[in-house]
Design a protein around this motif. Structure first.
Motif, PDB file in Angstrom:
ATOM      1  N   THR A 352       0.832  -1.203   0.000  1.00 38.23           N
ATOM      2  CA  THR A 352       0.000   0.000   0.000  1.00 38.23           C
ATOM      3  C   THR A 352       0.866   1.252   0.000  1.00 38.23           C
ATOM      4  OG1 THR A 352      -0.219   0.580   2.368  1.00 38.23           O
ATOM      5  CG2 THR A 352      -1.528  -1.281   1.573  1.00 38.23           C
ATOM      6  N   GLU A 353       0.222   2.389  -0.280  1.00 37.04           N
ATOM      7  CA  GLU A 353       0.872   3.692  -0.152  1.00 37.04           C
ATOM      8  C   GLU A 353       0.455   4.388   1.141  1.00 37.04           C
ATOM      9  OE1 GLU A 353       1.913   2.340  -3.906  1.00 37.04           O
ATOM     10  OE2 GLU A 353      -0.129   2.501  -3.181  1.00 37.04           O
ATOM     11  N   GLY A 354      -0.084   3.626   2.067  1.00 36.17           N
ATOM     12  CA  GLY A 354      -0.376   4.147   3.391  1.00 36.17           C
ATOM     13  C   GLY A 354      -1.610   5.016   3.466  1.00 36.17           C
ATOM     14  N   THR A 355      -1.583   5.957   4.399  1.00 37.08           N
ATOM     15  CA  THR A 355      -2.728   6.836   4.658  1.00 37.08           C
ATOM     16  C   THR A 355      -2.284   8.292   4.562  1.00 37.08           C
ATOM     17  OG1 THR A 355      -2.252   6.706   7.029  1.00 37.08           O
ATOM     18  CG2 THR A 355      -3.901   5.177   6.157  1.00 37.08           C
ATOM     19  N   PRO A 356      -3.233   9.208   4.372  1.00 36.55           N
ATOM     20  CA  PRO A 356      -2.884  10.632   4.258  1.00 36.55           C
ATOM     21  C   PRO A 356      -2.193  11.158   5.506  1.00 36.55           C
ATOM     22  CG  PRO A 356      -5.100  10.246   3.432  1.00 36.55           C
ATOM     23  CD  PRO A 356      -4.657   8.964   4.103  1.00 36.55           C
ATOM     24  N   ILE A 357      -1.382  12.206   5.318  1.00 35.01           N
ATOM     25  CA  ILE A 357      -0.625  12.762   6.442  1.00 35.01           C
ATOM     26  C   ILE A 357      -1.465  13.687   7.305  1.00 35.01           C
ATOM     27  CG2 ILE A 357       1.586  12.548   5.247  1.00 35.01           C
ATOM     28  CD1 ILE A 357       1.444  15.578   4.664  1.00 35.01           C
ATOM     29  N   CYS A 358      -2.644  14.098   6.826  1.00 38.02           N
ATOM     30  CA  CYS A 358      -3.483  15.039   7.579  1.00 38.02           C
ATOM     31  C   CYS A 358      -4.840  14.422   7.892  1.00 38.02           C
ATOM     32  CB  CYS A 358      -3.683  16.323   6.776  1.00 38.02           C
ATOM     33  SG  CYS A 358      -4.773  17.521   7.589  1.00 38.02           S
ATOM     34  N   PRO A 359      -5.336  14.582   9.130  1.00 37.79           N
ATOM     35  CA  PRO A 359      -6.660  14.055   9.469  1.00 37.79           C
ATOM     36  C   PRO A 359      -7.770  14.635   8.605  1.00 37.79           C
ATOM     37  CG  PRO A 359      -5.457  14.695  11.450  1.00 37.79           C
ATOM     38  CD  PRO A 359      -4.676  15.214  10.285  1.00 37.79           C
ATOM     39  N   ASP A 360      -7.577  15.859   8.077  1.00 36.13           N
ATOM     40  CA  ASP A 360      -8.613  16.481   7.263  1.00 36.13           C
ATOM     41  C   ASP A 360      -8.372  16.344   5.759  1.00 36.13           C
ATOM     42  OD1 ASP A 360     -10.506  17.246   9.076  1.00 36.13           O
ATOM     43  OD2 ASP A 360      -9.691  19.252   9.405  1.00 36.13           O
ATOM     44  N   PRO A 368     -16.258   6.540 -13.579  1.00 34.06           N
ATOM     45  CA  PRO A 368     -16.258   7.604 -14.592  1.00 34.06           C
ATOM     46  C   PRO A 368     -17.412   8.599 -14.475  1.00 34.06           C
ATOM     47  CG  PRO A 368     -15.675   5.512 -15.604  1.00 34.06           C
ATOM     48  CD  PRO A 368     -16.097   5.198 -14.193  1.00 34.06           C
ATOM     49  N   GLU A 369     -18.471   8.225 -13.761  1.00 32.28           N
ATOM     50  CA  GLU A 369     -19.600   9.143 -13.554  1.00 32.28           C
ATOM     51  C   GLU A 369     -19.515   9.846 -12.196  1.00 32.28           C
ATOM     52  OE1 GLU A 369     -20.290   5.938 -14.998  1.00 32.28           O
ATOM     53  OE2 GLU A 369     -20.049   7.123 -16.848  1.00 32.28           O
ATOM     54  N   ASP A 370     -18.369   9.779 -11.557  1.00 30.62           N
ATOM     55  CA  ASP A 370     -18.116  10.405 -10.254  1.00 30.62           C
ATOM     56  C   ASP A 370     -18.920   9.790  -9.118  1.00 30.62           C
ATOM     57  OD1 ASP A 370     -16.137  12.063 -11.125  1.00 30.62           O
ATOM     58  OD2 ASP A 370     -17.304  13.913 -11.044  1.00 30.62           O
ATOM     59  N   ARG A 371     -19.351   8.560  -9.297  1.00 33.42           N
ATOM     60  CA  ARG A 371     -20.037   7.865  -8.204  1.00 33.42           C
ATOM     61  C   ARG A 371     -18.989   7.212  -7.311  1.00 33.42           C
ATOM     62  NH1 ARG A 371     -24.114   5.165 -12.465  1.00 33.42           N
ATOM     63  NH2 ARG A 371     -22.068   4.344 -13.051  1.00 33.42           N
ATOM     64  N   GLU A 372     -19.128   7.432  -6.003  1.00 33.94           N
ATOM     65  CA  GLU A 372     -18.126   6.927  -5.077  1.00 33.94           C
ATOM     66  C   GLU A 372     -18.160   5.404  -5.018  1.00 33.94           C
ATOM     67  OE1 GLU A 372     -16.289   8.240  -0.746  1.00 33.94           O
ATOM     68  OE2 GLU A 372     -18.082   9.208  -1.559  1.00 33.94           O
ATOM     69  N   LEU A 373     -16.978   4.792  -4.992  1.00 34.73           N
ATOM     70  CA  LEU A 373     -16.857   3.338  -5.028  1.00 34.73           C
ATOM     71  C   LEU A 373     -16.499   2.795  -3.652  1.00 34.73           C
ATOM     72  CD1 LEU A 373     -14.845   3.085  -8.375  1.00 34.73           C
ATOM     73  CD2 LEU A 373     -17.252   2.492  -8.026  1.00 34.73           C
ATOM     74  N   PRO A 374     -16.893   1.568  -3.359  1.00 29.68           N
ATOM     75  CA  PRO A 374     -16.568   0.985  -2.050  1.00 29.68           C
ATOM     76  C   PRO A 374     -15.120   0.516  -1.969  1.00 29.68           C
ATOM     77  CG  PRO A 374     -17.745  -0.612  -3.401  1.00 29.68           C
ATOM     78  CD  PRO A 374     -17.726   0.683  -4.176  1.00 29.68           C
ATOM     79  N   ALA A 375     -14.698   0.154  -0.787  1.00 28.34           N
ATOM     80  CA  ALA A 375     -13.338  -0.359  -0.585  1.00 28.34           C
ATOM     81  C   ALA A 375     -13.095  -1.557  -1.482  1.00 28.34           C
ATOM     82  CB  ALA A 375     -13.139  -0.739   0.879  1.00 28.34           C
ATOM     83  N   GLY A 376     -11.882  -1.642  -2.009  1.00 28.49           N
ATOM     84  CA  GLY A 376     -11.498  -2.773  -2.839  1.00 28.49           C
ATOM     85  C   GLY A 376     -11.785  -2.626  -4.308  1.00 28.49           C
ATOM     86  N   VAL A 377     -12.501  -1.572  -4.687  1.00 29.92           N
ATOM     87  CA  VAL A 377     -12.848  -1.353  -6.094  1.00 29.92           C
ATOM     88  C   VAL A 377     -12.013  -0.204  -6.639  1.00 29.92           C
ATOM     89  CG1 VAL A 377     -14.702  -0.827  -7.734  1.00 29.92           C
ATOM     90  CG2 VAL A 377     -15.192  -2.190  -5.687  1.00 29.92           C
ATOM     91  N   THR A 378     -11.422  -0.410  -7.794  1.00 29.78           N
ATOM     92  CA  THR A 378     -10.515   0.576  -8.374  1.00 29.78           C
ATOM     93  C   THR A 378     -11.263   1.648  -9.150  1.00 29.78           C
ATOM     94  OG1 THR A 378      -8.734  -1.045  -8.537  1.00 29.78           O
ATOM     95  CG2 THR A 378      -8.566   0.896  -9.952  1.00 29.78           C
ATOM     96  N   ASP A 413      -5.113   9.511 -11.115  1.00 35.11           N
ATOM     97  CA  ASP A 413      -4.516   8.247 -10.694  1.00 35.11           C
ATOM     98  C   ASP A 413      -5.598   7.227 -10.365  1.00 35.11           C
ATOM     99  OD1 ASP A 413      -1.689   8.838 -10.771  1.00 35.11           O
ATOM    100  OD2 ASP A 413      -2.057  10.196  -9.093  1.00 35.11           O
ATOM    101  N   LEU A 414      -5.361   5.993 -10.756  1.00 32.38           N
ATOM    102  CA  LEU A 414      -6.249   4.897 -10.404  1.00 32.38           C
ATOM    103  C   LEU A 414      -5.832   4.343  -9.054  1.00 32.38           C
ATOM    104  CD1 LEU A 414      -6.448   3.017 -13.819  1.00 32.38           C
ATOM    105  CD2 LEU A 414      -8.310   4.250 -12.682  1.00 32.38           C
ATOM    106  N   ALA A 415      -6.800   4.160  -8.180  1.00 31.43           N
ATOM    107  CA  ALA A 415      -6.482   3.692  -6.834  1.00 31.43           C
ATOM    108  C   ALA A 415      -7.665   2.937  -6.268  1.00 31.43           C
ATOM    109  CB  ALA A 415      -6.136   4.875  -5.930  1.00 31.43           C
ATOM    110  N   LYS A 416      -7.398   2.259  -5.163  1.00 30.23           N
ATOM    111  CA  LYS A 416      -8.468   1.653  -4.384  1.00 30.23           C
ATOM    112  C   LYS A 416      -8.144   1.826  -2.909  1.00 30.23           C
ATOM    113  CE  LYS A 416      -6.424  -2.987  -4.531  1.00 30.23           C
ATOM    114  NZ  LYS A 416      -6.591  -4.371  -5.060  1.00 30.23           N
ATOM    115  N   LEU A 417      -9.163   1.728  -2.079  1.00 27.20           N
ATOM    116  CA  LEU A 417      -8.995   1.802  -0.631  1.00 27.20           C
ATOM    117  C   LEU A 417      -9.112   0.415  -0.040  1.00 27.20           C
ATOM    118  CD1 LEU A 417     -11.164   4.947   0.229  1.00 27.20           C
ATOM    119  CD2 LEU A 417      -8.668   4.798   0.249  1.00 27.20           C
ATOM    120  N   THR A 418      -8.236   0.112   0.906  1.00 24.10           N
ATOM    121  CA  THR A 418      -8.388  -1.136   1.637  1.00 24.10           C
ATOM    122  C   THR A 418      -9.507  -0.977   2.661  1.00 24.10           C
ATOM    123  OG1 THR A 418      -6.775  -0.495   3.317  1.00 24.10           O
ATOM    124  CG2 THR A 418      -5.930  -1.624   1.350  1.00 24.10           C
TER     125      THR A 418
END
Length: 541
Positions: A352-360, A368-378, A413-418
């Motif tokens: 992973t590339e870890g987590t953001p450095i700021c809480p905010d 592609p339609e700006d719909r938020e995706l769940p964890a694990g989906v790129t 950038d293409l990414a996914k959240l754990t």
């Protein structure tokens, strides 16, 4: 505010101030605090000299006075085109002191890039060396002045010819300067894309100071730490993540390497007691190879690796070869930085590339339609926060495409959240290859190719093909051991290797080209346009 700067909405800005992210101090004020605490401590080291905090402050004060004598002042833009030398720091601090704005050009930039930057910023001045690596910057300055009428002043470090010398500026008598508003733009960084001309990234004193201090905290960088700028200091990572500015703002030491080759930096690491540095993956792998024959003790160092995908195989190779602490990093000049942490399990650092450095820091993954995706989906990574810009400088049309209406920056950038909120970068939206009706991530294939023992570096590109949309072409750089043994590598071998790793058949490459090195952009990213353009020539070498 500077015309062309897109500010944060007033209510959001106030929230960031109340949260303590924005402290209301300019970058020069923060440096001066270090001067008061450590006047006689060595602040910076380059190939020719060492300067203390007091000496660096005095140089900056004199250059600031000299710039004012030229008529350069608040909000004026100056193209700063110096390599890794102490003068870069004294000039940068001087420009901050008078409220002017440096445009941070990279050492490798030439006429096309510099004229573009000067024109885009409406710069009033250009400041560069006389010569660097055999290139005459005075001739470049003449061309820039001829093409960009706004450039009224040229300042040269060294033999200045007909121009103003930096030494002359530095002979001016310091004077009392008016305070600089921390909400104003402090500097203009450059976007790091591999195509098109760079865009200007406006960073304020407030937001960039937070960027620096947050990175210092995450990496454990303090007054006893030593930062090695192996890459060019105008690059965001070497400048402020925490970088050389981080060293100066927390009272540490900045070491400016003339180049990143192991022959040069390994002795610096030993002599200066380097504790932190940042590298792109290819350079980290090169250092790892060199360390087999050039012993160097990096056991006390923290190595930030970012700019492009750092595959698990590469992480393990570098960690075991250099025996240093590794932090996997995702960072953009536009703002958002994510980090693995020093106490993270190895599996997290590898994958992973870890987590953001700021809480905010707000991040979301969208389709592609700006719909938020769940964890694990790129999907595409979007972000906003207290150090992520709300718009490029003077680029309203591009900003309408690059930012959502509610202020999120589209990273591309293409990414996914754990499930536990860590970020995994999967590639670039524009780095998708259309192959036999399927979409293939170039970086995914690269990660598998890099696990082959004889491969030091790899890049995958799409080549137009009427029959299958695009062919998958992989360029590889062999390890020193493989080259010494005159080892050959075939397409069949690579296909079998990555197929055995479980990669889908439609992702297997169609072509293999072995090259001595991969071409790179000035900010260290693999230049895939150059690879595509030179493919036929490379195949027939």
């Amino acid at each position: 505010m500077l015309d062309g700067f897109v500010p944060w909405p007033p209510d959001v800005a106030e929230r960031y101030r109340q949260a303590g992210y924005w402290r209301g101090f300019s970058l020069r004020q923060l440096f001066d605090d270090s001067v008061r605490r450590h006047p006689d401590k060595v602040a910076a080291v380059d190939v020719t000299r060492r300067v203390t905090y007091a000496e660096l402050a005095d140089e900056a004060d004199r250059i600031a006075a000299g710039l004012l004598d030229l008529g350069i002042g608040s909000r004026d833009r100056l193209v700063l085109h110096l390599p890794n030398v102490n003068e870069f720091l004294s000039v940068l601090l001087a420009v901050f002191s008078i409220g002017a704005i440096p445009v941070l050009a990279l050492p490798g930039h030439r006429r096309d890039e510099i004229t573009h930057l000067a024109r885009a910023a409406n710069a009033v001045a250009y400041l560069g060396p006389d010569r660097f690596q055999g290139f005459d910057h005075r001739e470049l300055a003449r061309e820039v002045r001829a093409e960009v009428p706004s450039v009224r002043h040229v300042v040269i470090a060294g033999d200045s010819a007909e121009f103003t010398s930096l030494a002359e500026l530095a002979s001016a008598e310091p004077r009392q300067l008016p305070p600089v508003d921390a909400a104003e733009v402090a500097l203009l960084l450059l976007s790091g894309g591999t195509t098109g001309v760079p865009k200007l990234i406006p960073r304020t004193h407030d937001d960039y100071a937070y960027n620096i201090f947050a990175c210092a905290e995450v990496t454990g960088f303090g007054a006893d730490s030593v930062y090695l700028a192996a890459n060019p200091v105008p690059h965001n990572a070497a400048l402020g993540c925490p970088g050389v500015l981080g060293a100066l703002l927390v009272g540490g030491k900045a070491v400016l390497a003339a180049n990143p080759s192991p022959d040069h930096v390994f002795p610096l690491i030993a002599r200066e007691g380097v504790t932190h540095t940042a590298l792109v993956p290819a350079l980290a792998l090169l250092w790892t190879e060199a360390a087999q024959t050039m012993p160097v003790d990096m056991s006390g160092m923290t190595l930030q690796v970012g700019s492009s995908k750092f595959s698990p195989a590469a992480v393990e190779r570098v960690r075991s070869g250099l025996r240093c602490r590794i932090m996997n990093v995702y960072g953009i000049g536009e703002g958002l930085i994510t980090h693995t942490r020093l106490d993270d399990p190895l599996e997290v650092v590898y994958t992973t590339e870890g987590t953001p450095i700021c809480p905010d820091d707000e991040v979301k993954i969208v389709d592609p339609e700006d719909r938020e995706l769940p964890a694990g989906v790129t999907g595409e990574l979007l972000t906003r926060g207290p150090y992520t810009i709300r718009g490029y400088f003077a680029a309203p049309e591009h900003n309408r495409r690059a930012f959502t209406t509610d202020g999120f920056y589209r990273t591309g950038d293409l990414a996914k959240l754990t499930e536990d909120g860590r970020i995994v970068i999967e590639g670039r939206l524009k780095d998708i290859i259309h192959h036999v009706g399927e979409k293939v991530s170039a970086e995914e294939v690269e990660g598998h190719v890099l696990t082959y023992p004889s491969v030091r570096d790899a890049a995958v590109v799409g080549i137009p093909d009427d029959a299958i949309d695009e062919r998958i072409c992989v360029f590889v750089v062999l390890t020193a051991e493989a080259e010494a043994a005159a080892m050959t590598l075939s397409l069949r071998t690579i296909r079998e290797h990555i197929r055995d790793r479980g990669l889908a058949p439609y992702k297997l490459p169609d072509e293999l080209v072995v090259v001595p090195e991969l071409p790179r952009t000035p900010v260290g990213k693999i230049d895939k346009s150059a690879l595509r353009a030179g493919r036929r020539e490379l195949q027939h070498r």
